[in-house]
Design an enzyme around this catalytic site. Structure first.
Site, PDB file in Angstrom:
ATOM      1  N   CYS A   1      61.357  72.597  40.300  1.00 33.91           N
ATOM      2  CA  CYS A   1      62.312  73.677  41.590  1.00 33.91           C
ATOM      3  C   CYS A   1      63.914  74.330  41.126  1.00 33.91           C
ATOM      4  CB  CYS A   1      63.252  72.338  42.516  1.00 33.91           C
ATOM      5  SG  CYS A   1      62.077  71.568  43.843  1.00 33.91           S
TER       6      CYS A   1
ATOM      7  N   SER B   1      61.285  68.008  40.045  1.00 31.76           N
ATOM      8  CA  SER B   1      60.113  69.064  39.018  1.00 31.76           C
ATOM      9  C   SER B   1      59.548  70.717  39.482  1.00 31.76           C
ATOM     10  CB  SER B   1      58.943  68.035  38.843  1.00 31.76           C
ATOM     11  OG  SER B   1      59.762  66.111  38.250  1.00 31.76           O
TER      12      SER B   1
ATOM     13  N   TYR C   1      48.909  64.302  28.960  1.00 34.79           N
ATOM     14  CA  TYR C   1      49.649  65.866  29.205  1.00 34.79           C
ATOM     15  C   TYR C   1      51.492  65.025  30.309  1.00 34.79           C
ATOM     16  CZ  TYR C   1      50.211  70.531  31.004  1.00 34.79           C
ATOM     17  OH  TYR C   1      50.715  71.650  31.192  1.00 34.79           O
TER      18      TYR C   1
ATOM     19  N   LYS D   1      59.795  60.764  31.029  1.00 39.08           N
ATOM     20  CA  LYS D   1      59.907  60.533  32.717  1.00 39.08           C
ATOM     21  C   LYS D   1      59.915  58.522  32.386  1.00 39.08           C
ATOM     22  CE  LYS D   1      59.787  64.449  33.949  1.00 39.08           C
ATOM     23  NZ  LYS D   1      60.581  64.396  34.730  1.00 39.08           N
TER      24      LYS D   1
ATOM     25  N   ARG E   1      53.342  74.472  30.561  1.00 39.42           N
ATOM     26  CA  ARG E   1      54.078  74.189  29.877  1.00 39.42           C
ATOM     27  C   ARG E   1      55.302  74.845  28.994  1.00 39.42           C
ATOM     28  NH1 ARG E   1      58.046  70.749  33.382  1.00 39.42           N
ATOM     29  NH2 ARG E   1      56.692  70.447  34.987  1.00 39.42           N
TER      30      ARG E   1
ATOM     31  N   ASP F   1      67.054  68.706  32.187  1.00 40.58           N
ATOM     32  CA  ASP F   1      66.253  67.010  32.722  1.00 40.58           C
ATOM     33  C   ASP F   1      66.553  66.344  33.009  1.00 40.58           C
ATOM     34  OD1 ASP F   1      63.435  67.092  34.367  1.00 40.58           O
ATOM     35  OD2 ASP F   1      63.031  65.812  32.893  1.00 40.58           O
TER      36      ASP F   1
ATOM     37  N   ARG G   1      51.377  65.503  35.909  1.00 41.86           N
ATOM     38  CA  ARG G   1      51.878  63.318  36.144  1.00 41.86           C
ATOM     39  C   ARG G   1      51.073  63.599  37.131  1.00 41.86           C
ATOM     40  NH1 ARG G   1      55.712  63.138  38.973  1.00 41.86           N
ATOM     41  NH2 ARG G   1      56.785  65.309  38.261  1.00 41.86           N
TER      42      ARG G   1
ATOM     43  N   HIS H   1      67.661  62.004  37.221  1.00 42.36           N
ATOM     44  CA  HIS H   1      67.222  62.923  37.102  1.00 42.36           C
ATOM     45  C   HIS H   1      67.578  64.449  36.933  1.00 42.36           C
ATOM     46  CE1 HIS H   1      62.725  65.190  38.170  1.00 42.36           C
ATOM     47  NE2 HIS H   1      62.607  65.821  36.933  1.00 42.36           N
TER      48      HIS H   1
HETATM   49  O1  SAT Z   1      56.742  64.457  34.197  1.00 48.12           O
HETATM   50  S1  SAT Z   1      56.345  65.826  33.057  1.00 48.12           S
HETATM   51  O2  SAT Z   1      57.131  65.919  31.785  1.00 48.12           O
HETATM   52  O3  SAT Z   1      55.340  66.203  33.187  1.00 48.12           O
HETATM   53  C1  SAT Z   1      57.230  67.139  34.236  1.00 48.12           C
HETATM   54  C2  SAT Z   1      57.871  67.031  35.266  1.00 48.12           C
HETATM   55  O4  SAT Z   1      57.225  66.653  36.275  1.00 48.12           O
HETATM   56  O5  SAT Z   1      58.856  67.288  35.275  1.00 48.12           O
HETATM   57 MN    MN Z   2      61.562  66.807  35.399  1.00 48.31          MN
END
Ligand code: SAT
Ligand code: MN
Length: 595
Positions: free
Chosen positions: A262, A260, A209, A218, A377, A285, A69, A238
């Site tokens: 963690c 993200s 990506y 997101k 990923r 997520d 991101r 989140h």
């Molecule tokens: O935002 S992504 O889906 O690329 C991954 C993340 O940051 O959790």
């Molecule tokens: Mn995430």
């Protein structure tokens, strides 16, 4: 599809603007999916993995400039700048649309424009919402097919109702006869991940990506949905969702917010190391939560797959994730072995001779470049997770008993503490923070405040977001049924610089205490920051060398917390008069308790 005039108009408008060579409405079928994958293999964008080792799975390498991101190219374009708040990049919607209309003009030349109908949440769930994504990336289509419920059945449900329009282009038009690149995308300064919260629109340009391009995730499920939730009185968070069953067979669900990279996926799929306990996964997520008729807070996972960080996932650290991606999975930016399987750092076995890195070079231990990008990923269907919860697709969601906040904090924060009440819990979420990880490009190293793990994802003013959480407590149908709130920290380090707590499957030992607190079957120690466990109430049976570290693991050091209060106050400063008075009060009370 003919029924929805708004949809047809909208697709026409974008076809005219982007000038693709053709338009393809995705039906979500197996056949369509295979055709797209075959197409990408032929063009050299994808490699089909070893059918014996990794059935029906594919491998991609992104452009080295397009690996995560891009927060500094992500915009919240609310009508008023103050509504985006200090934690978002803002641009006036009309201005952003003018800039981007220029970029989108002819941006799909030489490519197919795909129209992807998708549902965030189980089809037909009252908590679910429908989006339509336009994209010129077949990679996005095959990923969206795993990450969401996608295809014709969504259009059938949509009828002539409203949807969230999501526009995406790689920003790499092809001229006549021009050879396509393996991972088309635009240079960083031309990337725009733009959200229009007043009209529920998403326009994303220039990146292929993850969260930049899979717009259900997101962009929709957090940035736009947080705005919808704010307006409509629910929560878009989140957070992972997991079910925990104790040895007596009692089951509870918890939701947990971590930044993200963690370990949300690891926690959501944890295999308990203490006998009799069981963990089942609802999501890893994102959680959408609403109060049910019984007054409890119910959560759904709006997604249908996992977009998990590959490196350091292994049969040791997360067997359920490894088994989730055993087949029917897309791998991006891992290493590629000579027998066409994937490999990454921390996968649990040595790198096979002749492995190719994510930058498509022969791996060479001497040059210290990893085989997999740290943000490599896997995109895997959730139903393939051996620990998937039986209610993961229940349209009603699952009732949430506890909410956890956490991050990577090498110091100050104990393994667990519990809030005194709802507003104190909201305060705990508002002060959450973490060491910076590889999930976003261009961040300074160190601890950054990441309230509710929503810093990159809250689509409106963070102060108003805190107020929304406060209000959720006030307007709850029955405050006695609100989830209890906790903070956890698996990442505290000792003076030797090593993690004090073993983590992974042993985190059940902390979750067991949380479970018992929710049940009301265990006491706690009151400290200035909240309730912490009595040492003897954490089951450490079978853990070597932990007993002597328990004091440090649970330590609440007043001096460290006084310094923490200064950092909290400094961070709060940016929210100005939009910081709810309840949060200032909580900070003052904490200081008073520490004095
Ligand atoms: O935002 S992504 O889906 O690329 C991954 C993340 O940051 O959790
Ligand atoms: Mn995430």
């Amino acid at each position: 599809m003919e029924k929805n005039q708004k949809l047809i108009q909208w697709v026409k408008e974008w076809e005219t603007r982007c000038q693709p060579k053709s338009v393809h409405w995705c039906d979500g079928s197996e056949k369509e999916n295979q055709e797209l994958l075959d197409l990408m293999v032929q063009s050299g964008a994808a490699i089909k993995l070893n059918e014996e080792k990794r059935p029906n799975s594919y491998y991609f390498q992104s452009d080295p400039s397009d690996v995560a991101r891009v927060e500094n190219r992500t915009f919240i374009c609310s009508e008023k700048e103050e509504d985006a708040g200090p934690t978002n990049n803002w641009c006036a919607p009309a201005e952003m649309k003018e800039i981007l209309t220029g970029y989108f003009d002819g941006s799909m030349k030489g490519r197919t424009m795909y129209v992807i109908p998708f549902s965030m949440g189980p089809l037909g769930s009252e908590i679910a919402h429908i989006g339509i994504q336009i994209t010129d990336s077949p990679y996005v289509v095959v990923n969206m097919r795993i990450m969401t419920r996608m295809g014709q059945q969504v259009l059938d449900i949509l009828g002539d109702k409203d949807f969230v329009p999501c526009v995406h282009s790689l920003g790499a038009p092809l001229q006549e006869g021009q050879q396509d690149s393996k991972w088309p995308s635009a240079p960083i300064e031309d990337k725009y991940i733009s959200h229009f919260p007043d009209t529920n629109e998403i326009w994303s340009y220039g990146s292929g990506y993850g969260g930049n391009a899979l717009l259900g995730k997101k962009c929709f499920a957090l940035r736009i949905a947080s705005n919808m939730a704010h307006r409509q009185g629910w929560l878009a968070e989140h957070m992972l969702i997991m079910g925990i069953t104790n040895p007596k067979g009692v089951k509870k669900y918890i939701a947990a917010a971590f930044p993200s990279a963690c370990g949300k996926t690891n926690l959501a799929m944890l295999i308990p190391t203490i006998p009799g306990w069981k963990v089942e996964t609802v999501g890893d997520d994102i959680a959408w939560m609403k109060f049910g008729d019984d007054g409890r807070l119910y959560a759904i996972n709006p997604e249908a797959g996992f977009f998990g960080v590959a490196p350091f996932t292994s049969m040791e650290t997360n067997p359920n994730a490894m088994l989730s991606c055993r087949a029917n999975t897309i791998f991006t930016n891992t290493g590629l072995t000579p027998d066409n399987d994937i490999w990454w750092e921390g996968i649990g076995y040595d790198i096979p001779e002749g492995t190719i890195t994510w930058t498509n070079e022969k791996y060479d231990a001497a040059n210290r470049k990893p085989a997999a990008h740290p943000n490599a990923r896997f995109t895997a269907p959730a139903y393939q997770c051996p620990a998937i919860d039986k209610d993961w697709e229940n349209p009603k969601g699952v009732p949430i008993s506890a909410i956890l906040f956490g991050g990577r904090r090498p110091g100050t924060l104990p393994l667990i503490y519990q809030s005194f009440d709802w507003n104190h819990g909201v305060f705990m979420g508002s002060i959450a923070g973490s060491e910076v990880t590889a999930a976003a490009i261009g961040l300074k190293a160190g601890v950054r405040r990441d309230p509710f793990a929503m810093l990159p994802f809250c689509g409106y003013h963070m102060g108003d977001y805190f107020a929304h959480w406060v209000k959720t407590g006030v307007t709850a149908p029955d405050s006695s049924k609100l989830p209890k709130i906790f903070n956890v920290n698996w990442f505290r380090k000792g003076s030797d610089g090593k993690f004090l707590w073993p983590g992974y499957g042993d985190n059940i030992r902390a979750l067991a205490w949380i479970f018992d607190r929710v049940e009301g079957t265990v006491d706690a120690v009151q400290t200035p920051i909240g309730f912490i466990p009595k040492k003897e109430d954490i089951n450490i049976a079978g853990l070597d060398g932990i007993e002597s570290k328990m004091d440090e693991i649970l330590k609440v050091d007043a001096n460290e917390w006084v310094a923490e209060c200064d950092l909290i106050a400094e961070n709060y400063g940016q929210f100005g008069d939009r910081l709810p008075k309840e949060m200032t009060e909580q900070l003052e009370k904490l200081k008073a308790r520490l004095a």
